[in-house]
Scaffold this motif. Structure first.
Motif, PDB file in Angstrom:
ATOM      1  N   ARG A 251       0.802  -1.218   0.101  1.00  0.00           N
ATOM      2  CA  ARG A 251       0.093  -0.037   0.075  1.00  0.00           C
ATOM      3  C   ARG A 251       0.692   1.464  -0.060  1.00  0.00           C
ATOM      4  NH1 ARG A 251      -4.916   2.056   0.210  1.00  0.00           N
ATOM      5  NH2 ARG A 251      -5.593   3.487   1.730  1.00  0.00           N
TER       6      ARG A 251
ATOM      7  N   HIS B 160      -9.471  -2.358  -5.150  1.00  0.00           N
ATOM      8  CA  HIS B 160      -9.933  -1.226  -4.301  1.00  0.00           C
ATOM      9  C   HIS B 160      -8.879  -0.876  -3.128  1.00  0.00           C
ATOM     10  CE1 HIS B 160     -13.985  -1.126  -5.514  1.00  0.00           C
ATOM     11  NE2 HIS B 160     -13.920  -2.223  -5.936  1.00  0.00           N
TER      12      HIS B 160
ATOM     13  N   GLU C 144      -5.539   0.637  -3.101  1.00  0.00           N
ATOM     14  CA  GLU C 144      -4.529   1.266  -3.936  1.00  0.00           C
ATOM     15  C   GLU C 144      -3.258   1.836  -3.169  1.00  0.00           C
ATOM     16  OE1 GLU C 144      -6.370   4.361  -6.393  1.00  0.00           O
ATOM     17  OE2 GLU C 144      -8.112   3.280  -6.571  1.00  0.00           O
ATOM     18  N   THR C 145      -2.319   1.516  -4.021  1.00  0.00           N
ATOM     19  CA  THR C 145      -1.051   2.127  -3.417  1.00  0.00           C
ATOM     20  C   THR C 145      -0.714   3.567  -3.747  1.00  0.00           C
ATOM     21  OG1 THR C 145      -0.133  -0.137  -4.377  1.00  0.00           O
ATOM     22  CG2 THR C 145       1.484   1.802  -3.792  1.00  0.00           C
TER      23      THR C 145
END
Lengths: 239, 612
Positions: free
Chosen positions: B331, B409, B411-412
């Motif tokens: 993440r 869903h 997201e980094t």
């Protein structure tokens, strides 16, 4: 935004009769989905969890009273609705708009409303789509809107690639819709008495009142009452 | 030579009319696209010589024929031009046996004579583009190659040199990087005596080799191999056996990689690749007058926008590993959101090279041409991160599994390296958890005297936790390698020299302002990488529709999968290829502490951002 599929390549002589324009609302007429649905869905898919929660909370807070608010002050409601997109990037809004259209808006398009649109095409010189939702959503729907000459929809303001949550003028929503339609008809040189408008919500009462041929399509109760009182034609849709 | 203030319109096609060109690095990513561009749009070339090495039993001619017959770039060209036209154009292309690492490129006397008398342009595109290769390979290709190219030009009647380098010769300098020749100074102001510096490095490498071969060095390495085998529970090969020697060579290779890293760090460059290109530029500038050379510096070369086909890519370039990483549940990427990520499509690079070459041939060239996007149409790391997440989302909507869609869903996000949920903290937490679970299992076993189901579960959980920590360690290596490009050294590259040429022919115009990053990244680059480069399962990036179209080498052999590449730590050389077995990705801690091996931050290898 303009879709020019029906614009002739070479200029054609003006029609022998006054230019007949039809304004068709996306929300309520072509699709039962509201602009809030699009906004809430996009805001609920923000980049961070914080953005998602804020967006969803915004939509949830607005949702119960939106119908009433819209009838009272449609323009303000439209602005407040789209404020949920504040902070989202332009990239995200465009890409999610495509996803929203593919997954939700396109499947919700009413077949008989589209038939009605095609019928209007035969009797009118120019069809104008009025959409309270934002331009990226309407652009993604472009292929489904063959027969539409012009689109008047809302445009978000972006700064440094991020939505500020504000809408650019001119606004589509409430009383502003009627004003915009009048201005657009004037630009086209179309007399309002020969203009048709198809709408479904009470927020568009002023729009319907402004044109010569108002039609209430599957109206909400408030608009139904107004249409009955004013003697406007009311049409029901099969789905 | 300073840029001409108001140059006349440049007729690129006419500039190449009747010219003879020698191209190196034609089997590399950039070189191949330039070759295809020349075949497609420079029909007036009198002769195009392509310098190739033989490989194993394959002759250069056979390599070239296999490339033209089977490579996707030439398949695309065949479709665009038609078989007959392509054949006709290929008649102008001649394969020349040679090696840039050899003096005068190892050309035979007739070829050398022909070059000296008759060649107009040497387009030196060959380069070792691994970030952390054994340093001797880098020196051979990027430093010796540049020197040999300059020598060839100096010995010729009229040939001029377009030397392909990289924008990142700027090293660790931050901020605006003008299109100016490199200077022999380090960032902290030390002046580098080029000859002394190179001699010192050659001496060090010689010493390193001597030490490895000395009885003491052999015993030292043997001890390391024994210790490692003990730690990993592996059987130790018999001393002196083929396997033993292979492992010894691997150790030497790692020492050379470490040495390269040390040199780069000392010279204040992010990696040996940029250091070697910097030295290469200094050598060329010193050897040739400005009227006979110019340097072309691309930034991070990525998938083609249009030519030879949208999305064409080759190899596991800079953005590839990051894109894969962002597609995982990982993440927080240690990166600055506003850090420029200077990606430039390979076809823009090939067109830019053609413009610079035409200007060089016409004598209206600038000293330096930088080809990037950060000055005119900047893509930031933050935007690239978000677009990557959205690109994964688009793909997973089409053919992702439910779990992959769910992953979309997560997201980094770019975050400071010391983010509370960043890599180091996560690794610490996992190490702590692993230790506690193991201790608890041991304690329970001691209490009960037997290995019950609870202990077993605890041990399994500890194993998973340790495995996750190990994965994070690999991610940390990857992030460290890319830190200069996403966090440490924000750089903006001036690109006015290319813009100053008003190009008549639309085939060669470079307009980076027309790149729509949203479209390019999500609809061109990511699908291109997926199709042509990242073909391994387990990357979370496989395009099932393309499963049957794995990219192939020019000889028709399947390219190595991403897993294979990962096993080689992302090693990627365009031309010449890395020789011998690539490293096994051991951390620098594994490198024997031979001469002045300094502590290292970067310990994985991957390919270069720019250059050929």
């Amino acid at each position: 935004m303009r879709t020019d599929e029906h614009d002739p390549v070479t200029p054609q002589p003006p029609p022998p009769h006054p230019l007949r324009v039809a304004f068709v609302r996306l929300e309520g007429v072509l699709s039962p989905r509201s602009a809030l649905a699009a906004t809430a869905w996009i805001a609920g898919n923000g980049q961070t969890i914080g953005q998602r929660l804020t967006g969803l909370a915004h939509a949830a807070a607005l949702s119960p009273a939106r119908g009433l608010l819209h009838a009272l002050d449609g323009a303000l409601t439209t602005r407040v609705t789209h404020a949920a997109l504040r902070g989202l990037s332009e990239d995200r809004i465009h890409i999610l708009a495509e996803e929203y259209v593919d997954d939700f808006l396109r499947p919700s398009l009413r077949e008989d409303a589209l038939d009605r649109l095609r019928a209007l095409r035969r009797t009118h010189d120019r069809i104008v789509l009025l959409a309270e939702t934002i331009a990226p959503v309407v652009e993604s729907l472009r292929d489904d809107l063959r027969g539409i000459d012009d689109v008047l929809c809302n445009h978000l303001e972006f700064r440094n690639g991020r939505a500020t949550g504000r809408l650019l003028e001119p606004l589509v929503g409430g009383a502003a819709t009627a004003r915009l339609a009048r201005e657009h008809a004037a630009t086209l040189g179309a007399p309002l008495e020969h203009t048709t408008a198809l709408a479904a919500h009470a927020g568009d009462t002023l729009l319907l009142a402004a044109v010569g041929h108002p039609v209430a399509i599957a109206p909400d109760p408030l608009l139904h009452r107004t249409a009955t009182t004013a003697g406007w034609p009311i049409e029901r849709l099969a789905d | 030579m300073a840029p001409v203030p108001n140059p006349p319109p440049l007729d690129v096609t006419a500039a190449f009319e009747g010219r003879r060109v020698l191209l190196t690095g034609a089997t590399g990513f950039v070189g191949k696209v330039w070759l295809a561009l020349a075949i497609a749009h420079l029909p007036g070339l009198r002769r195009l010589d392509v310098l190739l090495r033989g490989r194993g039993d394959t002759t250069p001619r056979e390599r070239f024929t296999a490339m033209v017959d089977g490579h996707p770039v030439f398949q695309a060209l065949r479709e665009q031009l038609g078989e007959d036209t392509l054949r006709t154009r290929l008649e102008q292309v001649h394969v020349v046996d040679g090696d840039v690492a050899q003096p005068h490129f190892g050309l035979s006397e007739p070829h050398l004579e022909a070059f000296r008398r008759d060649t107009d342009l040497l387009l030196h595109c060959a380069g070792q583009v691994d970030f952390f290769p054994p340093v001797d390979e880098t020196i051979r290709c990027n430093i010796d190659g540049a020197l040999h190219a300059a020598d060839l030009i100096a010995s010729s009647d009229r040939a001029r040199l377009l030397h392909v380098s990289t924008c990142y010769v700027a090293g660790n300098r931050t901020g605006f990087q003008p299109e100016a020749p490199v200077r022999p100074h380090t960032l902290d102001g030390r002046t580098v005596d080029l000859d002394a510096h190179l001699q010192e490095i050659r001496d060090r490498l010689g010493l390193l080799r001597l030490l490895f071969e000395s009885p003491m060095g052999r015993e030292h390495v043997a001890e390391r191999l024994r210790r490692r085998a003990r730690l990993k529970g592996l059987s130790l090969p018999e001393e002196g056996s083929e396997e033993w020697e292979r492992q010894r060579r691997d150790e030497f290779r790692k020492a050379l990689i470490a040495e390269g890293h040390r040199i780069a760090e000392e010279m204040q460059h992010p990696n040996p690749y940029t250091w070697s290109k910097w030295i290469g530029e200094l050598l060329v500038d010193r050897a040739l007058p400005p009227e006979r050379r110019c340097t072309f510096r691309p930034a991070i070369v990525e998938s083609a926008r249009r030519f030879p086909m949208p999305g064409w890519n080759e190899g596991f370039n800079t953005s590839g590993p990051l894109i894969v990483l962002i597609g995982t549940a990982y993440r927080y990427l240690p990166a600055r959101p506003d850090h420029p990520f200077d990606v430039i499509p390979v076809d823009d690079v090939a067109r830019g090279m053609t413009i610079a070459s035409a200007a060089l041939l016409e004598g209206c060239h600038a000293d330096i041409y930088q080809c990037g996007t950060s000055a005119l149409n900047r893509l930031t790391v933050g935007r690239a991160c978000e677009l990557t997440s959205l690109g994964h989302r688009i793909r997973r909507r089409q053919d992702g599994t439910p779990s992959e869609r769910l992953l979309s869903h997560v997201e980094t996000l770019p975050a400071p390296p010391d983010h509370p949920l960043g890599l180091p903290r996560l690794r610490d937490a996992l190490a702590w958890a692993t230790d506690r679970m193991q201790r608890a299992a041991d304690h329970l076993q001691a209490e009960t005297g037997r290995e019950g189901s609870l202990q077993q579960q605890l041990r399994r959980a500890a194993k998973r936790s340790a495995s996750a920590a190990n994965e994070l360690r690999k991610i940390q290596r990857l992030v460290d390698v890319f830190a200069p490009f996403i966090h440490d050294t924000p750089q903006v590259f001036e690109t006015e020299a290319l813009r100053s040429h008003r190009v008549k022919d639309p085939h060669f115009r470079v307009d980076v302002t027309s790149i729509d990053w949203r479209h390019y990244w999500t609809r061109v680059h990511m699908p291109g990488l997926r199709r042509w480069c990242l073909d391994a399962a387990g990357t979370g990036f496989r395009d099932r529709a393309d499963a049957g179209t794995a990219p192939r080498r020019e000889n028709g052999a399947a390219l190595p999968s991403t897993q294979e590449k990962a096993a080689r730590n992302g090693a990627h050389a365009h031309d010449p290829p890395s020789s011998g077995a690539a490293g096994n990705g051991a951390a620098p801690a594994d490198v024997p502490p031979l001469p002045a091996a300094s502590p290292m931050r970067h310990d994985a290898r991957t390919s270069a951002p720019g250059g050929p």
